[in-house]
Design a protein around this motif. Structure first.
Motif, PDB file in Angstrom:
ATOM      1  N   UNK A 481       0.836  -1.206   0.000  1.00  0.00           N
ATOM      2  CA  UNK A 481       0.000   0.000   0.000  1.00  0.00           C
ATOM      3  C   UNK A 481       0.871   1.257   0.000  1.00  0.00           C
ATOM      4  N   UNK A 482       1.991   1.225   0.735  1.00  0.00           N
ATOM      5  CA  UNK A 482       2.913   2.360   0.737  1.00  0.00           C
ATOM      6  C   UNK A 482       3.458   2.616  -0.653  1.00  0.00           C
ATOM      7  N   UNK A 483       3.864   1.559  -1.349  1.00  0.00           N
ATOM      8  CA  UNK A 483       4.389   1.696  -2.715  1.00  0.00           C
ATOM      9  C   UNK A 483       3.308   2.262  -3.637  1.00  0.00           C
ATOM     10  N   UNK A 484       2.090   1.760  -3.519  1.00  0.00           N
ATOM     11  CA  UNK A 484       1.005   2.206  -4.400  1.00  0.00           C
ATOM     12  C   UNK A 484       0.637   3.670  -4.145  1.00  0.00           C
ATOM     13  N   UNK A 485       0.443   4.039  -2.883  1.00  0.00           N
ATOM     14  CA  UNK A 485       0.044   5.413  -2.552  1.00  0.00           C
ATOM     15  C   UNK A 485       1.133   6.405  -2.923  1.00  0.00           C
ATOM     16  N   UNK A 486       2.368   6.119  -2.507  1.00  0.00           N
ATOM     17  CA  UNK A 486       3.457   7.054  -2.772  1.00  0.00           C
ATOM     18  C   UNK A 486       3.858   7.051  -4.238  1.00  0.00           C
ATOM     19  N   UNK A 487       3.762   5.884  -4.869  1.00  0.00           N
ATOM     20  CA  UNK A 487       4.033   5.829  -6.311  1.00  0.00           C
ATOM     21  C   UNK A 487       3.012   6.622  -7.108  1.00  0.00           C
ATOM     22  N   UNK A 488       1.747   6.590  -6.672  1.00  0.00           N
ATOM     23  CA  UNK A 488       0.707   7.369  -7.345  1.00  0.00           C
ATOM     24  C   UNK A 488       0.989   8.863  -7.238  1.00  0.00           C
ATOM     25  N   UNK A 489       1.426   9.311  -6.048  1.00  0.00           N
ATOM     26  CA  UNK A 489       1.741  10.732  -5.901  1.00  0.00           C
ATOM     27  C   UNK A 489       2.961  11.122  -6.730  1.00  0.00           C
ATOM     28  N   UNK A 490       3.925  10.210  -6.882  1.00  0.00           N
ATOM     29  CA  UNK A 490       5.067  10.478  -7.774  1.00  0.00           C
ATOM     30  C   UNK A 490       4.571  10.668  -9.208  1.00  0.00           C
ATOM     31  N   UNK A 491       3.652   9.814  -9.618  1.00  0.00           N
ATOM     32  CA  UNK A 491       3.098   9.902 -10.973  1.00  0.00           C
ATOM     33  C   UNK A 491       2.402  11.246 -11.201  1.00  0.00           C
ATOM     34  N   UNK A 492       1.693  11.727 -10.183  1.00  0.00           N
ATOM     35  CA  UNK A 492       0.946  12.980 -10.325  1.00  0.00           C
ATOM     36  C   UNK A 492       1.849  14.209 -10.395  1.00  0.00           C
ATOM     37  N   UNK A 493       3.132  14.059 -10.077  1.00  0.00           N
ATOM     38  CA  UNK A 493       4.049  15.198 -10.146  1.00  0.00           C
ATOM     39  C   UNK A 493       4.512  15.494 -11.569  1.00  0.00           C
ATOM     40  N   UNK A 494       4.245  14.597 -12.508  1.00  0.00           N
ATOM     41  CA  UNK A 494       4.514  14.900 -13.906  1.00  0.00           C
ATOM     42  C   UNK A 494       5.910  14.514 -14.384  1.00  0.00           C
ATOM     43  N   UNK A 495       6.047  14.426 -15.713  1.00  0.00           N
ATOM     44  CA  UNK A 495       7.284  13.906 -16.308  1.00  0.00           C
ATOM     45  C   UNK A 495       8.469  14.853 -16.136  1.00  0.00           C
ATOM     46  N   UNK A 496       8.214  16.150 -16.032  1.00  0.00           N
ATOM     47  CA  UNK A 496       9.327  17.102 -15.881  1.00  0.00           C
ATOM     48  C   UNK A 496      10.093  16.812 -14.597  1.00  0.00           C
ATOM     49  N   UNK A 497       9.363  16.558 -13.521  1.00  0.00           N
ATOM     50  CA  UNK A 497      10.034  16.267 -12.257  1.00  0.00           C
ATOM     51  C   UNK A 497      10.684  14.890 -12.265  1.00  0.00           C
ATOM     52  N   UNK A 498      10.107  13.958 -13.015  1.00  0.00           N
ATOM     53  CA  UNK A 498      10.770  12.664 -13.191  1.00  0.00           C
ATOM     54  C   UNK A 498      12.109  12.843 -13.910  1.00  0.00           C
ATOM     55  N   UNK A 499      12.120  13.687 -14.923  1.00  0.00           N
ATOM     56  CA  UNK A 499      13.358  13.933 -15.663  1.00  0.00           C
ATOM     57  C   UNK A 499      14.417  14.562 -14.754  1.00  0.00           C
ATOM     58  N   UNK A 500      14.000  15.534 -13.944  1.00  0.00           N
ATOM     59  CA  UNK A 500      14.942  16.173 -13.016  1.00  0.00           C
ATOM     60  C   UNK A 500      15.489  15.160 -12.020  1.00  0.00           C
ATOM     61  N   UNK A 501      14.624  14.270 -11.535  1.00  0.00           N
ATOM     62  CA  UNK A 501      15.062  13.250 -10.590  1.00  0.00           C
ATOM     63  C   UNK A 501      16.089  12.326 -11.230  1.00  0.00           C
ATOM     64  N   UNK A 502      15.837  11.930 -12.466  1.00  0.00           N
ATOM     65  CA  UNK A 502      16.768  11.034 -13.168  1.00  0.00           C
ATOM     66  C   UNK A 502      18.125  11.717 -13.350  1.00  0.00           C
ATOM     67  N   UNK A 503      18.120  12.987 -13.745  1.00  0.00           N
ATOM     68  CA  UNK A 503      19.381  13.724 -13.910  1.00  0.00           C
ATOM     69  C   UNK A 503      20.137  13.797 -12.590  1.00  0.00           C
ATOM     70  N   UNK A 504      19.405  14.083 -11.490  1.00  0.00           N
ATOM     71  CA  UNK A 504      20.027  14.156 -10.173  1.00  0.00           C
ATOM     72  C   UNK A 504      20.669  12.817  -9.796  1.00  0.00           C
TER      73      UNK A 504
END
Length: 527
Positions: A481-504
């Motif tokens: 449930x922790x993975x699902x809830x927190x993963x869902x909120x990660x998804x809602x932050x959008x691809x731009x923030x995913x890209x920044x995270x990957x670069x970091x």
């Protein structure tokens, strides 16, 4: 020499029992640990981001806080098991080293820098904004170029000029309402020559080699003050934090108590479509955005080597602080959305503005002081958490030990580490616009929560007989449930923030393969 080398639990527990002049000092009890958690959590999120969250979720902001709180609660139960079982500084970094291996431990340690150091820089800027509001109460002013970094200062100047132009264009507009803010946004987006000229005149920034400069002096100074407090000692830091926590919790209770007298239940809506105008998607987006309001409860686990009875007290501190803050948050969200129709909630200072609009000037000033106190303790706990993570990484050889793990002979704190982190936070917070860094803090923290939840399941499999003073209930359901809830909120932050995270993370891996893997004590022992 595998990058997946793990630290044995036997060695970790030996480290936890270490004593002497080169170890951290055990002085914290359950009350101080809970206060550290509350000190880290209640801050910018509730006093500032609640307004933005309301424009995504409407009155459903209450559910947004529930959704974020549930994600944090599931992660907190996983943190509590690890913190009681492995009472060492380092938090999720140390837990990953025992379960997932060195490469994942490094990723989490590097990731936690987003949460703590960059989070502290973000909060220092928010502290500066509220400090400027306090000065305004006493009719004191700071030049814009000394109150903000250059980009934020120029944007602030443009906003002030745009507000004047908006009122001049339509005197019927009420400052703080959505229509007024939309008009201001339109004027700023147009970037007319008049707007730019008047903004530069208002900024009045000095120039070096023809380039305007800006320096957020309040943010710089508060970071240095907090650094000095942390360097002196953990007991003194905890006392300082506890005093501030009492003040800001009293202010939050004041907001709830006085605000309920002005609640109009019609503002909450009469059905689901009026309660959550953008549906569950809007509630989810609001939860992802106001998640910053919960960041920090996990910092309690970074003080494991300074807790008197970590096996008992750490789970209490983690869970009690999160439960208390969640209840307060839901109540504040109910008051805010009940006092003001959600479309009219002010984005910049939602709670203070709600009271100001009802002529409660004194109450608004109290809230501003409470926000200032709240941000102060958030900075303290974030900087504390960062120094303890780096201390653990240095003890393992992944960072230079003479810089990050050297303990002061008198204060028994990692003083070089503390000063370095504090200076970094002071500089970043004073010269950098940190709006986007704040979003990176969210996604970085959520990633750490997901990895800790996965690690709980792995450790239950590879070491089921290890004594666990606190056990996460219903494994593997709670971690999933922790993975699902927190993963869902990660998804809602959008691809731009995913890209920044990957670069970091890529930058972190370059450091790992360039330095850390060659100096790892664990890999040396295993080879």
């Amino acid at each position: 020499m595998s990058v997946f080398a793990r630290k044995s639990l036997t060695n970790l527990l030996k480290e936890a029992e270490e004593s002497g002049e080169h170890s951290l000092k055990r002085t914290l009890g359950p009350f101080q640990l809970t206060a550290l958690g509350v000190g880290a959590v209640i801050g910018a999120g509730i006093f500032v981001l609640a307004g933005l969250g309301a424009h995504y979720a409407g009155p459903g902001l209450m559910l947004s806080f529930v959704l974020s709180g549930l994600g944090c609660a599931f992660a907190a139960l996983c943190y509590a098991e690890f913190a009681a079982m492995i009472p060492l500084a380092g938090s999720a970094y140390t837990y990953a080293y025992a379960t997932l291996g060195e490469i994942f431990a490094w990723i989490i340690g590097w990731d936690l820098t987003l949460e703590y150091a960059m989070g502290a820089s973000t909060v220092s800027s928010g502290w500066s904004n509220h400090f400027i509001e306090v000065l305004d109460i006493f009719n004191l002013k700071i030049p814009l170029w000394l109150a903000y970094d250059h980009w934020t200062g120029l944007r602030t100047a443009e906003n002030l000029v745009a507000r004047q132009m908006a009122v001049a264009s339509n005197a019927s507009l009420t400052p703080g309402t959505s229509d007024f803010l939309n008009k201001v946004g339109d004027i700023m987006s147009a970037q007319s020559p008049e707007l730019l000229r008047r903004a530069h005149d208002l900024l009045s920034a000095p120039q070096i080699f023809g380039v305007e400069i800006g320096f957020n002096l309040p943010a710089f100074l508060i970071a240095l003050i907090i650094t000095a407090v942390l360097t002196i000692g953990i007991r003194e830091s905890a006392r300082f934090n506890t005093i501030i926590v009492v003040i800001k919790v009293a202010v939050v209770l004041f907001v709830i108590g006085l605000g309920f007298k002005y609640v109009n239940t019609a503002n909450w809506g009469t059905d689901w479509s009026s309660f959550a105008p953008f549906g569950f998607s809007g509630v989810g987006a609001g939860a992802a955005y106001i998640f910053f309001a919960y960041i920090g409860f996990d910092a309690v686990s970074t003080t494991a080597q300074e807790a008197k009875n970590p096996q008992r007290d750490l789970p209490i501190g983690i869970i009690a602080s999160l439960v208390a803050c969640t209840i307060l948050y839901i109540a504040v969200a109910a008051v805010l959305t009940g006092m003001v129709p959600w479309r009219e909630i002010n984005i910049e200072a939602p709670i203070a503005r709600a009271f100001l609009d009802r002529g409660l000037t004194g109450a608004s000033h109290i809230i501003t002081f409470g926000a200032l106190a709240g941000l102060t303790s958030v900075m303290l706990v974030m900087l504390l958490g960062q120094t303890r993570v780096l201390y653990s990484m240095a003890k393992d050889g992944l960072l230079p030990q003479r810089v990050f793990a050297e303990i002061h002979p008198r204060f028994r704190t990692p003083w070089k580490n503390t000063i370095l982190v504090g200076m970094l936070a002071a500089i970043v917070g004073s010269v950098t616009p940190i709006d986007d860094i704040g979003k990176m803090v969210n996604i970085g923290t959520l990633l750490a929560f997901v990895m800790v939840s996965v690690a709980i399941v792995i450790l239950r499999h590879i070491n089921p007989l290890q004594p666990r003073p606190f056990r996460t209930p219903w494994v593997p359901l709670i971690p999933i449930l922790s993975v699902l809830f927190n993963g869902y909120m990660m998804y809602k932050l959008g691809w731009v923030n995913w890209l920044r995270l990957i670069i970091w993370l890529v930058i972190g891996l370059v450091i790992y393969f360039g330095y850390s893997r060659h100096h790892s004590k664990v890999r040396a022992l295993n080879s």
